[in-house]
Design an enzyme around this catalytic site. Structure first.
Site, mmCIF file in Angstrom:
data_model
loop_
_atom_site.group_PDB
_atom_site.id
_atom_site.type_symbol
_atom_site.label_atom_id
_atom_site.label_comp_id
_atom_site.label_asym_id
_atom_site.label_seq_id
_atom_site.Cartn_x
_atom_site.Cartn_y
_atom_site.Cartn_z
ATOM 1 C CB SER A 46 41.339 43.898 37.626
ATOM 2 O OG SER A 46 41.047 45.240 37.789
ATOM 3 C CG HIS A 83 45.986 46.268 37.998
ATOM 4 N ND1 HIS A 83 45.997 45.361 39.030
ATOM 5 C CD2 HIS A 83 44.716 46.738 37.931
ATOM 6 C CE1 HIS A 83 44.789 45.279 39.548
ATOM 7 N NE2 HIS A 83 43.989 46.106 38.906
ATOM 8 C CD GLU A 119 49.146 43.644 40.626
ATOM 9 O OE1 GLU A 119 49.312 42.766 41.477
ATOM 10 O OE2 GLU A 119 48.124 43.696 39.908
ATOM 11 C CG ASN A 158 42.528 41.847 41.615
ATOM 12 O OD1 ASN A 158 41.957 42.132 42.672
ATOM 13 N ND2 ASN A 158 42.688 42.718 40.647
#
Ligand code: NAD
Length: 514
Positions: free
Chosen positions: A110, A131, A143, A181
């Site tokens: 992440s 991801h 992602e 994130n």
């Protein structure tokens, strides 16, 4: 995409979910983990969910092993072990030997650097980030992060693989936190600051943010994610950018983590939990008082839906007061203009008439300066007034009880719960939303992804009701920049500097309007 032999390394929450998503898509899966218990749990999880979809026979396509060597025949390996750089580097050095080219090696990290992980292999061009979001079989976003040496072929294969699993892949650069994130940081960071500055309580902040359409307020979401996990993400972002002030973690969160107050999983976070269920009283529905009358509205555009709301509540908008029975005055312009208008009304109207002033980009105390009756001046958030079932009101230090009651009645007659907060630049919802848009603009400006991709990622990865940049477009880039400038002025912090890309958009819009 043809049936692919996929290896998954790590059978925890994410690895077991990725394996199931791959089985749903009819791929062959080899799942390895050093923990036999984790493998057993992952198998049970796959059996249960496949049978729910009448796909029980697909369990034959799942091969489980404690031996990492079992990944040798995989065409694509997705690593989902613990989030520790040294561990991932060590695992990729092993995978480099076990699964030589042309196999593709992907990490579900992440926050760690794909480039640093790929550097441990002899062929970093076949290494990328892939991801997934939790729960992986359900969440649509993936992602695909390009490391410094990742080849276009590797990216394309992973894009196709994600699509074959029914996902929406978004390609990002290898910068800390990728898109989601990173762009989501202010959702937690600004909420924690608002709480720390005692602008509003966590329940009130959650209420206002949910009213703006977010599926969950920041504090309830932090409880769900786990305060320790959320703090670790903030800390990694802060450290990996050498102390970018926008990502600075909040001491309040660290203190809670230190005391073992981790959220839902520990039984208490910001809220208390009973067997996983949130305890607490739902907010009271507003009582609508069937008041009517005239509301004097100054021209301005910082409360775009005001007229509609007043009309629905039975008020008549007026531009001049004369002898009309006025319920209130609403000033919804901006900057210096606001102060002059407020002073003019203050001199001309009886002191029991509240003056409501939009204070998203101005200070209530500044607005009240030079008035004879500062006790009748109330701030409000015009930008999000029409959103949901709550409205933000700001109380100045002099506010009279009578004015507070009249204003509460007026707002309740819109069917909205008035939420009184302390004066603070950007208030609650505009502060959080404008900081999200600013972070998205920094990401676009730095080439992490394009504006459309950033918005898709936020809508699919964290279920935001609108992408932050589409929101900035709706609110007006120039207004978003004005809110951030106001915060930068009051706080004097680099944290609130406007992203160059956002400033450029604001200027373009302004020059088009001229
Ligand atoms: P987890 O703790 O649930 O699972 C990790 C698994 O890896 C464990 O079963 C562990 O036994 C196994 N493992 C650790 N070292 C190993 C080794 N040397 N060899 C084989 N197996 C090993 O963690 P998770 O939540 O599934 O997260 C996995 C990765 O996915 C992390 O990089 C995390 O940052 C990322 N991620 C997590 C989430 C989330 O919401 N949990 C979301 C997206 C990405």
């Amino acid at each position: 995409m043809k049936k692919t032999r996929i290896g998954v390394l790590g059978a925890g929450a994410m690895g077991s979910g990725i394996a199931l998503a791959a089985l749903y898509a009819d791929h062959e899966v080899t799942l390895t983990d050093s923990s036999p218990e984790a493998l057993d749990r992952a198998r049970e999880y796959a059996v249960e969910h496949l049978s729910r979809k009448d796909l029980s026979e697909r369990i034959q396509q799942l091969n489980i092993s404690q031996d990492i060597g079992a990944l040798s025949g995989s065409e694509v390996v997705i690593e989902a072990a613990f989030e520790k750089l040294e561990l991932k580097q060590e695992l990729f050095a092993q995978l480099d030997r076990i699964s030589p080219a042309p196999a593709i090696l992907a990490t579900n990290t992440s926050t760690l650097s794909v480039t640093a992980i790929a550097a441990m292999t002899s062929s970093p061009e076949r290494v990328a980030g892939m991801h997934f979001f939790n729960p992986a079989p359900v969440m649509r976003l993936v992602e695909i992060a390009k490391g410094a040496s990742t080849s276009q072929d590797t990216v394309e294969t992973l894009v196709q693989l994600a699509e074959s699993m029914g996902k929406t892949p978004v390609v990002t650069g290898d910068s800390p936190g990728f898109i989601v994130n990173r762009v989501a940081r202010p959702f937690y960071g600004e909420a924690l600051r608002l709480l720390g500055e005692r602008v509003a309580g966590y329940e009130e902040i959650d209420l206002l943010i949910e009213a703006a359409g977010f599926p969950m307020g920041p504090f309830e979401l932090m409880d769900l994610i786990g305060l320790d996990v959320n703090l670790a993400a903030a800390t990694t972002m802060y450290e990996s950018t050498y102390g970018e002030p926008r990502y600075r973690p909040h001491w309040l969160q660290r203190q809670m983590v230190e005391s073992g107050t981790l959220g839902r999983k520990s039984g208490a976070g910001f809220y208390e939990y009973d067997g996983g269920e949130k305890r607490g009283t739902p907010p009271k529905a507003p009582e609508t008082s069937q008041e009517s009358g005239y509301v004097l509205v100054s021209d301005g555009s910082w409360a775009p839906e005001l007229g509609k709301l007043l009309g629905q509540a039975g008020y008549t908008m007026s531009e001049t007061h004369g002898d009309l029975p006025l319920a209130a005055v609403v000033v919804n312009g901006r900057e210096e203009g606001v102060r002059d208008v407020v002073r003019r009304y203050d001199r001309g109207l009886a002191p029991n008439i509240p003056i409501l002033c939009q204070t998203v980009d101005v200070d209530l105390s500044e607005v009240g300066q030079g008035t004879y009756h500062p006790e009748r001046i109330v701030g409000f958030d015009g930008l999000f007034l029409a959103a949901g079932n709550a409205a933000t009101l700001v109380q100045g230090p002099d506010l009279a009880d009578e004015i507070r009651l009249t204003t509460t009645d007026l707002i309740s007659s819109f069917g909205k719960q008035p939420v009184w907060v302390e004066e603070s630049p950007g208030m609650v919802t505009p502060r959080i939303v404008c900081c999200l848009a600013n972070e998205a603009a920094f990401a676009v400006g730095e080439g992490v992804a394009g504006p459309t991709e950033v918005d898709i990622a936020m809508e699919l990865g964290v279920n935001y009701p609108t992408g932050p940049l589409a929101w900035a477009e709706q609110l007006g880039y120039e207004r978003v920049a004005a809110v951030l400038d106001h915060m930068a002025r009051v706080y004097g912090e680099e944290r609130y500097r406007v992203a160059p890309w956002l400033r450029k958009m604001a200027r373009q819009k302004e020059s088009r309007a001229v």
